[in-house]
Design a protein around this motif. Structure first.
Motif, short mmCIF file in Angstrom:
data_model
loop_
_atom_site.label_atom_id
_atom_site.label_comp_id
_atom_site.label_asym_id
_atom_site.label_seq_id
_atom_site.Cartn_x
_atom_site.Cartn_y
_atom_site.Cartn_z
N SER A 85 12.08 79.69 43.06
CA SER A 85 11.07 79.01 43.85
C SER A 85 11.14 79.50 45.29
O SER A 85 12.21 79.88 45.78
CB SER A 85 11.29 77.49 43.81
OG SER A 85 12.54 77.16 44.37
N PRO A 86 10.02 79.51 46.00
CA PRO A 86 9.98 80.05 47.37
C PRO A 86 10.55 79.10 48.42
O PRO A 86 10.51 79.42 49.61
CB PRO A 86 8.49 80.30 47.60
CG PRO A 86 7.81 79.27 46.74
CD PRO A 86 8.68 79.12 45.52
N ASP A 87 11.06 77.95 48.01
CA ASP A 87 11.52 76.95 48.99
C ASP A 87 12.99 77.13 49.35
O ASP A 87 13.68 76.18 49.72
CB ASP A 87 11.30 75.54 48.45
CG ASP A 87 12.02 75.31 47.13
OD1 ASP A 87 12.61 76.27 46.59
OD2 ASP A 87 12.01 74.16 46.64
N GLY A 88 13.51 78.34 49.26
CA GLY A 88 14.90 78.61 49.64
C GLY A 88 15.73 79.19 48.51
O GLY A 88 16.75 79.83 48.77
N SER A 89 15.34 78.98 47.25
CA SER A 89 16.11 79.48 46.12
C SER A 89 16.15 81.01 46.12
O SER A 89 17.21 81.61 45.90
CB SER A 89 15.53 78.97 44.80
OG SER A 89 15.62 77.57 44.72
#
Length: 258
Positions: free
Chosen positions: A183-187
């Protein structure tokens, strides 16, 4: 059919079990075996002297072709499918179990350099020749797991309905391909950071080879799914092995696919 799990929605697309080149190679090896074996037997029975020698050579060629036939047959995905025959209900349970396990990503790295060595060869006449040999020398191998803090399966609900197939379908081949996305939210950034640190601390030499292995616990790749209430006594690894040793694996594959 292919089904992707752990990170991408289900996709059902036509699945080509064996490539065209592999299929052609299998048929060529089978035809070569029967041709050489038949001619060799004919030469041995009807001729002597030169005919027997020709028969012996063709017999050896038939033996080599037969070994290739055996190897091709047992390397075929069909053999793997037949080794994992399940009912639809058991398949749904098996697939559901996959959602309980986090994906595993293993980083591997090999550091190495090349050395050039001067070698000398002496022939039977005593003449010495010099040659340079390039040798790969590995100085470090390392492996490490990506630390996955959390995960979520985003596959579509598993759906397998053949109620409209009538009596035309007894078995269905299913190939499961796992796919992991971040996921683009930090992963993704965390993954790239761990990979960069791993590469940095294991870059010990002039050259490096980096590879990754993605796994899902208890994942089985091939399924031969039995439609409820249907089946055939001629479907199984035992029958496949029998036809293989009789050089009839390709005919048996056509029977299954038909």
């Amino acid at each position: 059919y292919q089904r992707r799990v752990h990170g991408i929605q289900q996709m059902e697309i036509p699945y080509e079990e064996e490539g065209m080149i592999f299929q052609m190679w299998c048929w060529i090896s089978v035809i070569t075996f029967w041709t050489c074996a038949g001619i060799a037997l004919y030469k041995t029975i009807t001729n002597s002297g030169k005919g027997e020698a020709t028969g012996a050579i063709l017999g050896i060629a038939a033996g080599v072709a037969y070994v290739i036939v055996i190897i091709n047959s047992f390397c075929s995905p069909t053999f793997s499918f037949l080794g994992n025959m399940v009912a639809i209900e058991d398949l749904k349970t098996n697939i559901a179990q996959l959602y309980k396990y986090p994906p595993v990503i293993i980083m591997k790295m090999e550091s190495y350099h090349y050395e050039y060595r001067k070698l000398y060869d002496r022939d039977s006449n005593g003449t010495v020749t010099e040659r340079i040999e390039k040798v790969k020398t590995v100085t470090n191998r390392a492996s490490e797991h990506i630390n996955i803090m959390s995960y979520k399966d985003v596959s579509s609900p598993f759906y397998f309905d053949f109620s409209d197939a009538g009596n035309k379908i007894n078995f269905v081949k299913l190939k499961v391909n796992p796919s992991i996305i971040f996921s683009p939210d930090g992963s993704l950034q965390n993954y790239e950071y761990q990979k960069a640190i791993f590469k940095q601390k294991n870059s010990w030499d002039a050259h490096q080879d980096y590879t990754e292995i993605s796994q899902i616990q208890n994942l089985q790749e091939y399924f031969m799914v039995k439609i409820a209430g249907k089946g055939s006594g001629l479907i199984g690894q035992g029958w496949y092995a029998l036809f293989t040793f009789l050089s009839g694996a390709e005919i048996y594959k056509n029977y299954i696919n038909g």
